[in-house]
Design a protein around this motif. Sequence first.
Motif, PDB file in Angstrom:
ATOM      1  N   LEU A 188       0.846  -1.193   0.000  1.00 20.93           N
ATOM      2  CA  LEU A 188       0.000   0.000   0.000  1.00 20.93           C
ATOM      3  C   LEU A 188       0.879   1.240   0.000  1.00 20.93           C
ATOM      4  CD1 LEU A 188      -2.723   1.534   0.333  1.00 20.93           C
ATOM      5  CD2 LEU A 188      -2.416   1.282   2.817  1.00 20.93           C
ATOM      6  N   PHE A 189       0.599   2.155  -0.925  1.00 22.33           N
ATOM      7  CA  PHE A 189       1.276   3.443  -0.996  1.00 22.33           C
ATOM      8  C   PHE A 189       0.206   4.527  -0.911  1.00 22.33           C
ATOM      9  CE2 PHE A 189       3.700   0.293  -3.300  1.00 22.33           C
ATOM     10  CZ  PHE A 189       5.005   0.499  -2.880  1.00 22.33           C
ATOM     11  N   LYS A 190       0.338   5.434   0.050  1.00 21.54           N
ATOM     12  CA  LYS A 190      -0.740   6.407   0.275  1.00 21.54           C
ATOM     13  C   LYS A 190      -0.173   7.761   0.659  1.00 21.54           C
ATOM     14  CE  LYS A 190      -5.170   6.790   2.686  1.00 21.54           C
ATOM     15  NZ  LYS A 190      -6.105   6.096   3.622  1.00 21.54           N
ATOM     16  N   HIS A 191      -0.631   8.809  -0.044  1.00 14.16           N
ATOM     17  CA  HIS A 191      -0.280  10.202   0.254  1.00 14.16           C
ATOM     18  C   HIS A 191       1.235  10.434   0.218  1.00 14.16           C
ATOM     19  CE1 HIS A 191      -4.305  10.540   2.662  1.00 14.16           C
ATOM     20  NE2 HIS A 191      -4.497  10.565   1.355  1.00 14.16           N
ATOM     21  N   ASN A 192       1.907   9.845  -0.741  1.00 12.95           N
ATOM     22  CA  ASN A 192       3.350  10.027  -0.860  1.00 12.95           C
ATOM     23  C   ASN A 192       3.667  11.108  -1.886  1.00 12.95           C
ATOM     24  OD1 ASN A 192       4.408   7.806   0.879  1.00 12.95           O
ATOM     25  ND2 ASN A 192       3.181   6.583  -0.528  1.00 12.95           N
ATOM     26  N   ARG A 193       4.673  11.907  -1.588  1.00  9.96           N
ATOM     27  CA  ARG A 193       5.115  12.973  -2.487  1.00  9.96           C
ATOM     28  C   ARG A 193       6.469  12.585  -3.067  1.00  9.96           C
ATOM     29  NH1 ARG A 193       4.935  18.478   0.664  1.00  9.96           N
ATOM     30  NH2 ARG A 193       5.365  19.234  -1.463  1.00  9.96           N
ATOM     31  N   GLY A 194       6.422  12.026  -4.273  1.00  7.20           N
ATOM     32  CA  GLY A 194       7.639  11.494  -4.879  1.00  7.20           C
ATOM     33  C   GLY A 194       8.360  12.447  -5.799  1.00  7.20           C
TER      34      GLY A 194
END
Length: 218
Positions: free
Chosen positions: A75-81
């Motif tokens: 799960l990847f959530k609300h990440n700023r890449g």
Amino acid sequence: PKQNDGNLCLYLFECFFESNQKEGKGSSLFLNIQHEICIESCQFIEKQESEGTIYIEPDCGNDPQQSTIYINDCLFKHNRGGKLSTIYIAPSKSKTVMISSCTFEEDEGGIYLDSIQQNAEFIRNKMFGIKVMPALTIKQYPEYEALVKECIFDSCTADNNKCFDIQIIDSRKYSYSYEFSDNIIQNNAAQGHTSYFGSIICNEKIFTLKVKNISFIN
């Protein structure tokens, strides 16, 4: 990790990463190892802007080993890449890529596979509300195969190619098979030629491009 000059396999299972901050490559993980990488059933939540939440340099040392990168059921959530998406895999000659059954929610970009010279598979991934970067970016040399199957692209809002940007790199060699099938594209409003919901750019030497059973909703 870069222990033992990268001469190791890495397995991460049921790990939790939240609110990590790091300038440069990989706010949660920066990986540069020779052998197999397996990341399964992990969560990556609210990472601050960096060059990817997971940044992988697949070719380690002067003699990189043929192996596979597996990322499954994460799960990847609300990440700023930043400009490199949530998962960024740097140019590689040594590793095939298999990313499956992962969920991306409101991240700045999803998956970015950069100039790979191996096969790649993306199966049953769910992309919800991806912004800034396309949910899936693939830049791949033509002599290898790619499969994008049973994925959902929902409410993606990148400036261009909202859902996917697939590019076959120019080469003298001929392509084999690319397949984009059984995917759902929904709630993605295209706005003319300057803002497609996705594109697949082939070179003139591709053998087979299969696009089948795609659902467009709303």
